[in-house]
Design an enzyme around this catalytic site. Structure first.
Site, PDB file in Angstrom:
ATOM      1  N   ASN A   9       1.292   1.812   2.999  1.00 46.34           N
ATOM      2  CA  ASN A   9       0.962   0.657   3.556  1.00 46.34           C
ATOM      3  C   ASN A   9       0.170   1.023   5.007  1.00 46.34           C
ATOM      4  O   ASN A   9       0.266   1.368   5.819  1.00 46.34           O
ATOM      5  CB  ASN A   9       2.675   0.286   4.547  1.00 46.34           C
ATOM      6  CG  ASN A   9       2.328  -1.200   5.076  1.00 46.34           C
ATOM      7  OD1 ASN A   9       1.017  -1.496   5.053  1.00 46.34           O
ATOM      8  ND2 ASN A   9       3.849  -1.224   5.817  1.00 46.34           N
ATOM      9  N   TRP A  10      -1.072   0.835   4.911  1.00 44.51           N
ATOM     10  CA  TRP A  10      -2.076   1.003   6.166  1.00 44.51           C
ATOM     11  C   TRP A  10      -1.943  -0.078   6.778  1.00 44.51           C
ATOM     12  O   TRP A  10      -2.617   0.116   8.295  1.00 44.51           O
ATOM     13  CB  TRP A  10      -3.325   1.102   4.644  1.00 44.51           C
ATOM     14  CG  TRP A  10      -3.282   1.929   3.626  1.00 44.51           C
ATOM     15  CD1 TRP A  10      -2.868   2.706   3.902  1.00 44.51           C
ATOM     16  CD2 TRP A  10      -4.837   1.842   3.408  1.00 44.51           C
ATOM     17  NE1 TRP A  10      -3.610   3.671   2.167  1.00 44.51           N
ATOM     18  CE2 TRP A  10      -4.705   3.678   2.272  1.00 44.51           C
ATOM     19  CE3 TRP A  10      -6.235   1.661   3.689  1.00 44.51           C
ATOM     20  CZ2 TRP A  10      -5.482   3.644   2.005  1.00 44.51           C
ATOM     21  CZ3 TRP A  10      -7.107   1.681   2.266  1.00 44.51           C
ATOM     22  CH2 TRP A  10      -6.708   3.321   1.767  1.00 44.51           C
ATOM     23  N   LYS A  11      -1.139  -0.876   6.913  1.00 42.48           N
ATOM     24  CA  LYS A  11      -1.425  -1.666   7.761  1.00 42.48           C
ATOM     25  C   LYS A  11      -2.759  -2.171   8.387  1.00 42.48           C
ATOM     26  O   LYS A  11      -3.328  -2.662   7.549  1.00 42.48           O
ATOM     27  CB  LYS A  11      -0.594  -1.588   9.110  1.00 42.48           C
ATOM     28  CG  LYS A  11       1.056  -1.118   8.981  1.00 42.48           C
ATOM     29  CD  LYS A  11       2.310  -1.165   9.973  1.00 42.48           C
ATOM     30  CE  LYS A  11       3.280  -0.179   8.984  1.00 42.48           C
ATOM     31  NZ  LYS A  11       4.040  -0.005  10.221  1.00 42.48           N
ATOM     32  N   HIS A  97       8.045  -7.431   5.492  1.00 35.49           N
ATOM     33  CA  HIS A  97       8.354  -6.436   6.411  1.00 35.49           C
ATOM     34  C   HIS A  97       8.871  -6.614   7.512  1.00 35.49           C
ATOM     35  O   HIS A  97       8.043  -7.848   8.134  1.00 35.49           O
ATOM     36  CB  HIS A  97       6.125  -6.108   6.616  1.00 35.49           C
ATOM     37  CG  HIS A  97       6.585  -4.396   7.418  1.00 35.49           C
ATOM     38  ND1 HIS A  97       6.593  -4.440   8.454  1.00 35.49           N
ATOM     39  CD2 HIS A  97       6.264  -3.640   6.695  1.00 35.49           C
ATOM     40  CE1 HIS A  97       6.850  -3.184   8.809  1.00 35.49           C
ATOM     41  NE2 HIS A  97       5.981  -2.595   7.960  1.00 35.49           N
ATOM     42  N   GLU A  99       7.469  -5.791  10.749  1.00 36.71           N
ATOM     43  CA  GLU A  99       6.504  -7.341  11.409  1.00 36.71           C
ATOM     44  C   GLU A  99       6.660  -7.934  11.307  1.00 36.71           C
ATOM     45  O   GLU A  99       5.902  -8.839  12.048  1.00 36.71           O
ATOM     46  CB  GLU A  99       5.396  -5.782  10.809  1.00 36.71           C
ATOM     47  CG  GLU A  99       5.267  -4.631  11.885  1.00 36.71           C
ATOM     48  CD  GLU A  99       4.781  -3.455  11.308  1.00 36.71           C
ATOM     49  OE1 GLU A  99       3.501  -3.665  10.436  1.00 36.71           O
ATOM     50  OE2 GLU A  99       5.212  -2.793  11.770  1.00 36.71           O
ATOM     51  N   GLU A 169      13.877  -0.420   5.303  1.00 37.16           N
ATOM     52  CA  GLU A 169      12.914   0.251   6.232  1.00 37.16           C
ATOM     53  C   GLU A 169      13.940   0.030   7.391  1.00 37.16           C
ATOM     54  O   GLU A 169      13.745  -1.279   8.197  1.00 37.16           O
ATOM     55  CB  GLU A 169      11.775  -0.612   6.241  1.00 37.16           C
ATOM     56  CG  GLU A 169      10.927  -0.129   5.511  1.00 37.16           C
ATOM     57  CD  GLU A 169       9.648  -0.372   5.764  1.00 37.16           C
ATOM     58  OE1 GLU A 169       8.778   0.676   5.274  1.00 37.16           O
ATOM     59  OE2 GLU A 169       8.638  -1.342   5.714  1.00 37.16           O
ATOM     60  N   GLY A 175       7.230   3.229  12.915  1.00 37.83           N
ATOM     61  CA  GLY A 175       6.637   3.334  14.116  1.00 37.83           C
ATOM     62  C   GLY A 175       6.854   4.547  15.004  1.00 37.83           C
ATOM     63  O   GLY A 175       6.405   4.571  16.284  1.00 37.83           O
ATOM     64  N   SER A 215       8.781   5.919   9.729  1.00 39.17           N
ATOM     65  CA  SER A 215       8.248   8.039   9.931  1.00 39.17           C
ATOM     66  C   SER A 215       8.819   8.697   9.432  1.00 39.17           C
ATOM     67  O   SER A 215       9.285   9.792   9.049  1.00 39.17           O
ATOM     68  CB  SER A 215       9.511   7.822  11.730  1.00 39.17           C
ATOM     69  OG  SER A 215       9.250   6.902  12.791  1.00 39.17           O
ATOM     70  N   GLY A 236       3.483   4.219   6.984  1.00 41.27           N
ATOM     71  CA  GLY A 236       2.725   3.696   7.742  1.00 41.27           C
ATOM     72  C   GLY A 236       1.786   4.976   8.515  1.00 41.27           C
ATOM     73  O   GLY A 236       0.693   5.363   7.034  1.00 41.27           O
ATOM     74  N   GLY A 237       2.335   4.981   9.020  1.00 44.89           N
ATOM     75  CA  GLY A 237       1.297   6.180   9.996  1.00 44.89           C
ATOM     76  C   GLY A 237       0.531   7.196   9.129  1.00 44.89           C
ATOM     77  O   GLY A 237      -0.222   7.607   8.369  1.00 44.89           O
TER      78      GLY A 237
HETATM   79  P1  PGA Z   1       5.712   3.879   9.198  1.00 46.86           P
HETATM   80  O1  PGA Z   1       5.825   2.240   9.061  1.00 46.86           O
HETATM   81  O2  PGA Z   1       5.953   5.083   8.582  1.00 46.86           O
HETATM   82  O3  PGA Z   1       4.484   4.101   9.976  1.00 46.86           O
HETATM   83  O4  PGA Z   1       7.027   4.271  10.406  1.00 46.86           O
HETATM   84  C1  PGA Z   1       6.506   2.727   7.716  1.00 46.86           C
HETATM   85  C2  PGA Z   1       6.216   0.843   7.796  1.00 46.86           C
HETATM   86  O5  PGA Z   1       6.545  -0.242   8.242  1.00 46.86           O
HETATM   87  O6  PGA Z   1       6.177   0.516   6.076  1.00 46.86           O
END
Ligand code: PGA
Length: 260
Positions: A9-11, A97, A99, A169, A175, A215, A236-237
């Site tokens: 997930n590149w956000k 998600h 966010e 999640e 994050g 994470s 994500g990251g």
């Molecule tokens: P993260 O994000 O790996 O940066 O914690 C995961 C996600 O939000 O899908």
């Protein structure tokens, strides 16, 4: 048969050319062994879906979107429909998600409309569920997750559940560098299975792909992905670096057993 899924997930990261480069680097570092044993998915920002689709064409790596709007078309300035995503090569769409739930105030009812539209359009939803730190500390997290599942999946039949992926999640792990222990994650994945069994049936629960996110990185991937009931990861990251993402993909491919 459940198949493992590793999704990036590149956000809201990377411009058009950087997205193309990352997609090309990931496909260059991904081999047949990985592609044979698991599904690999990239979810770039909307504007880069087309170029990433081109970069991964014929590689076996799949394309997904991070969001959609549930109406078909019309005066919805700034929004993107399911059919637009399908036409650019998307096979998956992330919905719910944390966010989007927190920053954009999406409710379980909104998420349900998105999940339904994704399925109706012939794509697979990745429905994200998870509790905040306060909800975990107050020990009400199972109730929160059960509500997210029950309301997020309303109107979806057992037959349609075949295309649904659930991502657990925990919000406090996204994050932050904190991650759920394999035991904590396994326990919630088992709980999600039980909720699905109650909502549907045993077979639907057994066939459901449940991935973990929060994470996940090169250091903790093996431990998390080996844990019972964890069918893959939403990253994500660490998905923004080709070496890290493909390291996690290879780690997943080396783990033989999917246990529930
Ligand atoms: P993260 O994000 O790996 O940066 O914690 C995961 C996600 O939000 O899908």
């Amino acid at each position: 048969m459940r198949r493992k899924l590793i999704a990036g997930n590149w956000k809201m990261n990377l411009g058009y050319r950087d997205s193309e480069k990352l997609a090309k680097d990931i496909s260059a570092k991904t081999g047949k062994k990985e592609l044979d044993s698991l599904d690999i998915l990239l979810c770039p920002p909307y504007v880069s879906l087309g170029i990433v689709n081109k970069a991964i064409k014929d590689t076996g790596i799949k394309l997904g979107a991070q969001n959609l709007f549930f109406e078909n078309d019309g005066a919805y300035t700034g929004e993107i429909s399911a059919s637009m995503l399908k036409s650019v090569g998307c096979e998956y769409v992330i919905s719910g998600h944390s966010e989007r739930r927190t920053i954009f105030h999406e409710t379980n009812a909104d998420v349900n409309k998105k999940v339904r539209k994704t399925i109706e359009s012939g794509m697979k939803p990745i429905l994200c569920v998870g509790e905040s730190l306060i909800e975990r500390e107050d020990d009400i997290f199972e109730g929160i997750i059960e509500k997210q599942l029950t309301e997020g999946l309303e109107g979806i039949t057992a037959e349609l559940m075949k295309g649904v992926v659930i991502a657990y999640e925990p919000v406090w792990a996204i994050g932050t560098g904190l991650n759920a222990t394999p035991e904590q994650a396994s326990s919630v994945h088992g709980f999600i299975g039980n909720v699905i069994q109650n909502l549907y049936d045993k077979n639907t629960a057994e066939e459901l792909v449940i991935i973990y996110g929060g994470s996940v990185n090169t250091k903790n991937a093996e431990e998390i992905l080996s844990a019972c009931g964890i069918d893959g990861a939403l990253i994500g990251g660490a998905s923004l670096k080709a070496d890290d993402f493909t390291y996690i993909v290879k780690t997943a491919a080396n783990i033989k057993q999917l246990v529930k």
